[in-house]
Scaffold this motif. Structure first.
Motif, short mmCIF file in Angstrom:
data_model
loop_
_atom_site.label_atom_id
_atom_site.label_comp_id
_atom_site.label_asym_id
_atom_site.label_seq_id
_atom_site.Cartn_x
_atom_site.Cartn_y
_atom_site.Cartn_z
N THR A 152 -3.31 3.74 -13.53
CA THR A 152 -4.01 4.95 -13.48
C THR A 152 -3.00 6.15 -13.62
N LYS A 153 -1.87 6.01 -12.82
CA LYS A 153 -0.85 7.22 -12.79
C LYS A 153 0.04 7.10 -13.75
N VAL A 154 0.30 6.11 -14.48
CA VAL A 154 1.15 5.74 -15.47
C VAL A 154 0.45 6.35 -16.75
N GLU B 155 0.76 -1.29 -0.05
CA GLU B 155 0.09 0.13 -0.12
C GLU B 155 0.85 1.39 -0.13
N ALA B 156 2.16 1.07 0.51
CA ALA B 156 2.89 2.26 0.54
C ALA B 156 3.56 2.66 -0.50
N MET B 157 3.80 1.63 -1.42
CA MET B 157 4.37 1.77 -2.76
C MET B 157 3.56 1.99 -3.85
N ALA B 158 2.01 1.93 -3.60
CA ALA B 158 1.10 2.01 -4.64
C ALA B 158 0.96 3.12 -5.50
N GLY B 159 1.57 4.21 -4.97
CA GLY B 159 1.57 5.35 -5.97
C GLY B 159 2.97 5.68 -6.69
N ASP B 160 4.06 4.53 -6.40
CA ASP B 160 5.20 4.80 -6.95
C ASP B 160 5.36 4.16 -8.52
N LEU B 161 5.65 5.09 -9.49
CA LEU B 161 6.11 4.58 -10.84
C LEU B 161 7.05 3.97 -11.27
N GLY B 162 8.08 3.54 -10.29
CA GLY B 162 9.35 2.77 -10.46
C GLY B 162 8.85 1.34 -11.11
N VAL B 163 9.86 1.31 -12.26
CA VAL B 163 9.64 -0.05 -12.71
C VAL B 163 9.89 -1.06 -11.83
N ASP B 164 11.04 -0.81 -10.74
CA ASP B 164 11.28 -1.90 -9.75
C ASP B 164 10.07 -2.20 -8.92
N VAL B 165 9.18 -1.34 -8.69
CA VAL B 165 7.94 -1.59 -7.97
C VAL B 165 6.98 -2.55 -8.56
#
Length: 660
Positions: A359-361, A211-221
């Motif tokens: 969605t963010k992407v 949930e903490a990483m849900a807004g991260d656009l990193g490819v590693d995520v």
């Protein structure tokens, strides 16, 4: 006889003396104790494991070094990992070895000093395999994550990002509390969440990390989340077990699961299709029959199956499943898409996070597309602004405008051959390109254009001929191969907002240059006498002449100004495009479209036209990225339709051009 006896006695006495002396010397040697340093004692206690090591047995020795609490522990582990640790044959002690000429220097692990120089025959290398080196790296990370040197801590994080595992999670969490560098601490916290998502044992901690990483656009995520929602299609007898984390129940014969794929999961006999069945029957016709069934009856599907079963029973053909067998086998099974992750709460959290990320992407892709369109619009604006000036003031259709862009690009190339410093050369090339193309524009206006005013067809043909002549002249001087116009190193990078949005630095510089020239042009037109006279001639050349303004001089300077700006555009375009004799031809069509769509002779119209065409071009490319020619075709069609409704462009010009 007596003499010989005396000689023997003397010899025995001498021999006894030597033996006693050697015994005393040996006793003294045995009583000498070599004091070992604390780290050497740890290594000697585990010497047998270190020398005869394997991945299954080496861990106690690594733990002994790592947990020794000695300052030399990371030094020993690093040396061991790099295969620089050797053992001296004479006494079994371990050293860091470095070659010095034909000999080898031995560095003591406790003191860090060179204590001896030996030959290669005196030492044996400790050669840990890749598995052992991986275990050593895991132990070494604990020290590197808390190293006083920030560079070492960053290197440790780089290593963790490449080779993370569950054993590193504890040391990483412990190092976060003592981290005083905000940037490194943020990296540690982010990496801790990523490793927790993949290797954590506590489901609640994994869900919290997801949930903490849900807004991260990193490819590693996304790389960490995708395995959690990966599914595998399985077949079950009866009901799906409750222990399975089911993503979806599948029905054979649908888009999600074909009948053939469903049957393949039942481990039945090979499937025999209708075409294959007909081929088998045709190959086994004997005396007008197949398996005892007349050929005339094989038009009936049931009889074909009966004939095949007869051949199968006789052993003529290998066993295979018919369509009826497939239906029967599928009917006894339940098919489901099952998550590889057994915990449904974790997969649900991962799906939610991936949905938010997608969605963010999408939003950032729109932003990235907008930046690309803005960048392209700035290039079109730079290329078209000179044409807008000449066309707007004099009504001259200058088909050689692209060649002024080419002249500017080649001017930049020549300057770089003289001034090797790329930054200095660009600073010199910009005003020099303006001067060269300004002079060329003035010469062209005085020698050709001024004799063809109010004759647009002749002007078009004349400038088109000049265009061909200038291209050929450039080929004769510079050749047909592309010439490099290298941008400075500080323009070689990119502004990266995240893993989705980025734009090259050189395009940002071109955008800034376009804004600068917009401001310069507005200043000239609004604040200088040349601008006042140009506006007067544009609106009413006859009245301007009656007021004492020389229209010929204004036309000459205006044409030179537009040509000079085209030359500067050539320098800017040459920084990312190949400098050839045809470089201007790639922008002449877009320049004319920009001017016509925006409004002839109006700088704000040119700006809007460049923005519209740049956005349209990138938008069409986004829908069809593999065919850039189609984007240009559709763009021209759109402009043709646009002109039907707005023949004077977005902002119509008032004055002579409007009347024409």
């Amino acid at each position: 006889m007596l003499k010989r006896l005396v000689v023997v006695v003397l010899a025995l006495v001498c021999l006894g003396t030597q033996i006693v002396a050697q015994g005393d010397q040996s006793s003294d040697t045995d009583t000498t104790v070599v004091e070992l340093g604390p780290m050497q004692q740890v290594l000697q206690a585990n010497a047998e494991i270190i020398v005869e090591s394997s991945r299954r047995t080496i861990q106690p020795a690594i733990d002994a070094v790592a947990n020794s609490g000695l300052e030399a522990a990371p030094f020993v582990l690093g040396t061991w990992q790099d295969r620089d640790m050797w053992q001296r044959v004479s006494d079994g002690l371990f050293f860091k070895v470095q070659k010095s000429g034909s000999d080898y220097e031995l560095t003591d692990f406790d003191t860090g000093e060179v204590v001896a120089t030996v030959t290669k025959d005196d030492i044996e290398q400790i050669k840990p395999n890749s598995g052992i080196r991986g275990l050593i790296a895991t132990a070494l990370v604990t020290f590197q994550l808390n190293d006083p040197d920030p560079a070492k801590r960053r290197e440790a994080l780089d290593s963790l990002e490449r080779n993370a595992n569950a054993d590193l999670l504890g040391p990483l969490r412990d190092s976060i509390e003592t981290e005083d560098d905000p940037t490194i601490r943020a990296r540690k916290e982010r990496l801790e969440k990523l490793i927790t998502i993949t290797y954590g044992n506590d489901p609640e901690a994994r869900i919290a990390a997801i949930e903490a990483m849900a807004g991260d656009l990193g490819v590693d995520v996304r790389a960490a989340l995708n395995p959690l929602v990966a599914t595998r299609t399985r077949a079950f007898d009866g009901e799906v077990p409750e222990s399975m984390n089911v993503a979806k129940i599948l029905r054979p014969g649908t888009d999600d699961l074909s009948r053939e794929d469903a049957y393949a999961l039942t481990d039945g006999e090979p499937l025999l299709t209708d075409d294959a069945l007909r081929g088998v029957l045709q190959a086994n016709i004997v005396d007008g029959q197949v398996g005892g069934i007349p050929v005339a009856e094989l038009s009936d599907p049931a009889r074909r199956i009966a004939a095949f079963e007869a051949l199968e029973a006789a052993g003529t053909v290998p066993a295979a499943a018919t369509e009826a067998d497939v239906d029967a086998a599928i009917a006894t099974k339940v098919f489901a898409s099952v998550y590889a992750e057994p915990n449904p709460d974790i997969t649900a959290a991962a799906n939610r996070a991936l949905g938010r990320i997608e969605t963010k992407v999408g939003m950032n892709q729109v932003l990235d597309l907008g930046l690309d369109a803005l960048s392209l619009a700035s290039i079109y604006f730079l290329a078209a602004i000179g044409l807008a000036i000449t066309f707007g003031v004099m009504g001259v259709i200058n088909m050689a405008h692209g060649e002024f862009i080419m002249m500017g690009a080649y001017t930049g190339y020549v300057v770089q051959q003289i001034i090797p410093n790329h930054t200095t050369s660009i600073i010199v090339a910009i005003p020099l390109a303006f001067a060269v193309t300004f002079a060329a524009g003035v010469a062209m206006e005085r020698l050709v254009i001024r004799w063809l005013y109010n004759r647009p067809l002749e002007t078009l043909l004349a400038t088109f001929g000049i265009s061909i002549a200038l291209q050929q002249l450039a080929k004769n001087i510079f050749g047909t191969q592309a010439r490099p116009l290298t941008s400075p190193d500080w323009l070689g990078g990119a502004w990266v907002l995240n893993d989705v949005v980025s734009i090259s630095t050189v395009r940002i510089a071109i955008f800034v240059l376009a804004l600068i020239f917009l401001a310069v042009f507005l200043f000239i037109m609004k604040r200088t006498r040349l601008g006042l006279e140009t506006r007067a001639v544009t609106q009413n050349p006859g009245m301007a002449g009656a007021m004492g303004i020389n229209p010929g001089r204004v036309n000459m300077l205006t044409f030179g100004l537009g040509s000079g700006i085209a030359g500067i555009a050539g320098v800017a375009i040459g920084l990312y495009a190949q400098v050839t004799s045809e470089i201007g031809q790639a922008y002449i069509v877009q320049s004319f479209m920009t001017v016509v769509v925006g409004g002839v002779g109006n700088i704000w119209g040119t700006l809007l036209g460049a923005g519209l065409i740049g956005s349209l071009h990138k938008g069409i490319e986004w829908f069809n990225p593999s065919n850039t020619l189609a984007a240009q075709t559709y763009m021209i069609i759109f402009i043709i339709i646009f002109i039907q409704f707005r023949p004077r462009g977005i902002i119509a010009l008032k004055g002579r051009a409007a009347g024409d």
